[in-house]
Design a protein around this motif. Structure first.
Motif, PDB file in Angstrom:
ATOM      1  N   VAL A 265       6.638  30.172 -23.849  1.00  0.00           N
ATOM      2  CA  VAL A 265       6.499  30.832 -22.806  1.00  0.00           C
ATOM      3  C   VAL A 265       7.703  31.141 -21.775  1.00  0.00           C
ATOM      4  O   VAL A 265       7.877  29.667 -21.535  1.00  0.00           O
ATOM      5  CB  VAL A 265       4.890  30.229 -22.114  1.00  0.00           C
ATOM      6  CG1 VAL A 265       3.970  31.258 -21.413  1.00  0.00           C
ATOM      7  CG2 VAL A 265       4.142  30.099 -23.362  1.00  0.00           C
ATOM      8  N   HIS A 266       7.574  32.365 -21.216  1.00  0.00           N
ATOM      9  CA  HIS A 266       8.169  32.142 -19.923  1.00  0.00           C
ATOM     10  C   HIS A 266       6.786  31.926 -18.658  1.00  0.00           C
ATOM     11  O   HIS A 266       7.539  33.023 -17.296  1.00  0.00           O
ATOM     12  CB  HIS A 266       9.272  33.649 -19.919  1.00  0.00           C
ATOM     13  CG  HIS A 266       9.773  33.860 -21.088  1.00  0.00           C
ATOM     14  ND1 HIS A 266      10.911  33.317 -21.718  1.00  0.00           N
ATOM     15  CD2 HIS A 266       9.612  34.313 -22.040  1.00  0.00           C
ATOM     16  CE1 HIS A 266      11.131  33.247 -22.090  1.00  0.00           C
ATOM     17  NE2 HIS A 266      10.324  34.264 -22.752  1.00  0.00           N
ATOM     18  N   VAL A 267       6.752  31.397 -18.703  1.00  0.00           N
ATOM     19  CA  VAL A 267       5.577  30.581 -17.265  1.00  0.00           C
ATOM     20  C   VAL A 267       6.235  29.444 -17.062  1.00  0.00           C
ATOM     21  O   VAL A 267       5.990  28.408 -17.191  1.00  0.00           O
ATOM     22  CB  VAL A 267       4.371  30.984 -16.891  1.00  0.00           C
ATOM     23  CG1 VAL A 267       3.799  30.431 -16.164  1.00  0.00           C
ATOM     24  CG2 VAL A 267       4.168  32.288 -17.957  1.00  0.00           C
ATOM     25  N   GLU A 268       7.329  28.714 -15.604  1.00  0.00           N
ATOM     26  CA  GLU A 268       6.866  27.726 -14.929  1.00  0.00           C
ATOM     27  C   GLU A 268       5.677  27.554 -14.789  1.00  0.00           C
ATOM     28  O   GLU A 268       4.746  27.780 -14.420  1.00  0.00           O
ATOM     29  CB  GLU A 268       7.408  27.607 -14.306  1.00  0.00           C
ATOM     30  CG  GLU A 268       7.859  26.174 -13.444  1.00  0.00           C
ATOM     31  CD  GLU A 268       9.266  26.451 -12.408  1.00  0.00           C
ATOM     32  OE1 GLU A 268       9.998  25.164 -11.595  1.00  0.00           O
ATOM     33  OE2 GLU A 268       8.864  27.814 -11.072  1.00  0.00           O
ATOM     34  N   GLU A 269       6.216  25.937 -15.683  1.00  0.00           N
ATOM     35  CA  GLU A 269       4.777  24.999 -15.370  1.00  0.00           C
ATOM     36  C   GLU A 269       3.326  25.429 -15.516  1.00  0.00           C
ATOM     37  O   GLU A 269       2.936  25.578 -14.702  1.00  0.00           O
ATOM     38  CB  GLU A 269       4.435  23.803 -13.895  1.00  0.00           C
ATOM     39  CG  GLU A 269       5.734  23.480 -13.770  1.00  0.00           C
ATOM     40  CD  GLU A 269       4.890  22.301 -12.231  1.00  0.00           C
ATOM     41  OE1 GLU A 269       4.531  21.935 -12.551  1.00  0.00           O
ATOM     42  OE2 GLU A 269       6.673  22.225 -12.168  1.00  0.00           O
ATOM     43  N   PRO A 270       2.871  26.373 -17.316  1.00  0.00           N
ATOM     44  CA  PRO A 270       2.006  26.241 -17.630  1.00  0.00           C
ATOM     45  C   PRO A 270       0.710  25.330 -17.438  1.00  0.00           C
ATOM     46  O   PRO A 270       1.161  24.283 -17.655  1.00  0.00           O
ATOM     47  CB  PRO A 270       1.708  27.370 -19.012  1.00  0.00           C
ATOM     48  CG  PRO A 270       3.340  26.313 -19.792  1.00  0.00           C
ATOM     49  CD  PRO A 270       3.987  26.157 -18.090  1.00  0.00           C
ATOM     50  N   SER A 271      -0.219  25.825 -16.718  1.00  0.00           N
ATOM     51  CA  SER A 271      -1.626  25.169 -17.254  1.00  0.00           C
ATOM     52  C   SER A 271      -2.252  25.558 -18.050  1.00  0.00           C
ATOM     53  O   SER A 271      -3.414  24.275 -18.365  1.00  0.00           O
ATOM     54  CB  SER A 271      -2.147  24.525 -15.323  1.00  0.00           C
ATOM     55  OG  SER A 271      -1.110  24.252 -14.845  1.00  0.00           O
ATOM     56  N   ASP A 272      -2.596  26.232 -17.996  1.00  0.00           N
ATOM     57  CA  ASP A 272      -4.247  26.977 -18.502  1.00  0.00           C
ATOM     58  C   ASP A 272      -3.674  28.383 -19.051  1.00  0.00           C
ATOM     59  O   ASP A 272      -2.737  28.778 -18.264  1.00  0.00           O
ATOM     60  CB  ASP A 272      -5.167  27.102 -17.788  1.00  0.00           C
ATOM     61  CG  ASP A 272      -6.858  27.410 -18.437  1.00  0.00           C
ATOM     62  OD1 ASP A 272      -6.690  26.987 -19.585  1.00  0.00           O
ATOM     63  OD2 ASP A 272      -7.592  27.791 -17.744  1.00  0.00           O
TER      64      ASP A 272
END
Length: 141
Positions: A10-17
């Motif tokens: 996933v190309h999102v820094e620090e995904p949480s939800d």
């Protein structure tokens, strides 16, 4: 025991939800103030950055995307294209910084939002107008 069917980067820094966008895409909330829509390969299709935000939870309701910000204790409201931040609702939680709102969901049966806090553990129910309706649990940790 759950086993993944498939994994992707996933190309999102620090995904949480994550929540469904209603198609073959998903919305992701990131700790670094990013709300993104990704495809099945994990690539970002579109995004909106809110510097300083600490998004921990995300939910899509009709044509709006709601991201809960733990640090500023607010819910930011985006249109489904993420092109426009439509507004914010400040919530009142007395927890310590970085120990507040951790998740958000929506009940389509009554149109209410549910948010969970980290410390103390609390589940709060809000009306569609963001009025605190009920506190379900207040547990010491």
């Amino acid at each position: 025991v759950l086993h993944p069917v498939r994994k992707c980067r996933v190309h999102v820094e620090e995904p949480s939800d994550i929540c469904s966008a209603g198609t073959q895409t998903w919305y992701i909330a990131g700790n670094r103030g990013m709300v993104a829509e990704i495809n099945a390969s994990g690539e970002v299709i579109r995004k909106h950055d809110s510097p300083g935000a600490d998004y921990e939870g995300i939910v899509k309701v009709n044509s709006n995307v709601y991201a809960v910000d733990e640090t500023y204790r607010r819910v930011d409201i985006y249109d489904s294209t993420l092109a426009h931040k439509k507004g914010s609702v400040v919530l009142h939680d007395n927890g310590a910084l970085n120990q507040s709102y951790e998740g958000i969901t929506w009940n389509p049966l009554n149109g209410h939002f549910f948010l969970v806090t980290e410390k103390p553990v609390t589940i709060q129910e809000y009306t569609a107008d963001w009025v605190l309706y009920k506190t379900f649990a207040r547990l010491s940790t």
